[in-house]
Design an enzyme around this catalytic site. Structure first.
Site, short mmCIF file in Angstrom:
data_model
loop_
_atom_site.label_atom_id
_atom_site.label_comp_id
_atom_site.label_asym_id
_atom_site.label_seq_id
_atom_site.Cartn_x
_atom_site.Cartn_y
_atom_site.Cartn_z
N ILE A 143 -19.45 -14.87 -13.82
CA ILE A 143 -19.61 -14.15 -15.07
C ILE A 143 -20.98 -14.54 -15.61
CG2 ILE A 143 -17.16 -13.89 -15.61
CD1 ILE A 143 -17.26 -16.27 -17.39
N ASP A 144 -21.56 -13.67 -16.42
CA ASP A 144 -22.91 -13.90 -16.90
C ASP A 144 -23.03 -15.23 -17.63
OD1 ASP A 144 -23.54 -11.39 -15.95
OD2 ASP A 144 -23.25 -10.41 -17.88
N LYS A 145 -24.23 -15.79 -17.60
CA LYS A 145 -24.48 -17.07 -18.23
C LYS A 145 -24.00 -17.10 -19.67
CE LYS A 145 -28.25 -20.19 -19.54
NZ LYS A 145 -29.71 -20.43 -19.52
#
Length: 324
Positions: A143-145
């Protein structure tokens, strides 16, 4: 994105060399850099012509002076770091964690340390699956940072292969909570598009007419905030059928309701009361949280399901929006 320790390569293309694809032409002019490497540098904004940053690898090469910034190589092996982890489940085969916003899943240029991989190496020792390679041991999905929420990582190769097969078959229950600008219409639906790199900005994803990969998001507006006839914001539950890069962020933006605080796909500010609530809640990232992850254990066959409530920044923001 600029790398402080990057070394610069320079090359001048003549009119005779111009006209072909940019990545191919630069690779021919700089034989020690592969075409794939040049494509990556373009996507990272590390290539410029006469001072203008370039990002489209398929654009026609023009005559001029080119500058390529080569970032320093990543360490061959990520190092263990004693970073606290919120572990939701762990056995001999896999580990499920609740990732905080601000932590990248694995090392990458600009995020060489402080990642989930660094934390897992310290927590799990040498037991992480090696299928993901030395930079991404155990990582099955990301999942995105700046997106918070639940991730599963493999500790054995058998678990890694089994989990990867589940993701490939879309046999995973994944639900996200998003706080968005306005409210998508209709209030319940399925978004089916093709997603791929934006032709105008290679660091962004975009809905494409052709090419890319199919992306499917099922969404439900769970609650709206502000006037019922014209909501200022909404809480949306999104269930992923596919898991493309930035999928929910792009799909919500395509409905005119980008995630609040999204620096990449925000496309305009929300209403003043919403902006005030965001500032009061100290929201400094996209309001997106991976709230549910469910799957059949690839080794034991047990049905597992995990839930995580939104973290304080999103919970506070929702409470403030409720007063609108």
């Amino acid at each position: 994105m600029a790398f402080e320790d990057a070394s610069a390569r320079r090359v001048t293309l003549t009119a005779e060399q111009a006209g072909g694809r940019l990545d191919k032409t630069l690779a021919e002019a700089l034989p020690d850099l592969s075409r794939a490497r040049i494509q990556a540098l373009l996507a990272q904004g590390q290539v410029s012509r006469d001072g203008t940053t370039l990002s489209d690898a398929s654009a026609k090469a023009q005559a001029g002076d080119y500058r390529l910034l080569i970032p320093p190589p990543l360490p061959a092996d990520p190092q263990p770091e004693a970073i606290p982890l919120r572990v939701l489940y762990e056995d001999a085969y896999l580990i499920v964690v609740d990732k905080p916003a601000g932590m990248a899943a694995h090392p990458a240029p600009g995020n060489e340390t402080g990642t989930l991989v660094n934390a897992l190496l310290a927590h799990c020792g040498a037991s992480l699956s090696g299928i993901g390679g030395v930079v991404r041991p155990g990582i099955v999905h990301r999942i995105d940072k700046e997106t918070s929420g639940i991730l599963v990582a493999a500790k054995t190769d058998a678990a890694h292969q089994g989990l990867s097969a589940l993701f490939a078959a879309h046999d995973i229950d994944r639900a996200y909570v998003a706080l968005v600008r306005g409210a998508p219409q209709p209030a319940k639906g399925t978004i089916v598009t093709r997603l791929g790199r934006s032709s105008s900005d290679r660091k962004k994803m975009a809905v494409l007419k052709t090419g890319g990969r199919e992306a499917i998001t099922h969404y439900v507006v769970e609650r709206t905030f502000g006037p019922a006839e014209k909501p200022l914001a909404a809480r949306v539950s999104c269930r992923l059928e596919t898991g493309r890069t930035h999928q929910i962020r792009v799909h919500m933006a395509s409905k005119g309701s980008p995630c609040l605080g999204d620096p990449t796909y925000g496309s305009g500010p929300p209403a003043a009361p919403v902006r005030e609530a965001m500032a009061q809640a100290a929201l400094t990232r996209q309001a997106l949280h991976a709230a549910v992850l469910g799957f059949v254990h690839p080794v034991t066959g047990e049905t597992l399901r995990f839930e995580s409530p939104p973290p304080p920044d999103m919970a506070t923001l929702e409470a403030l929006l409720s007063a609108l």
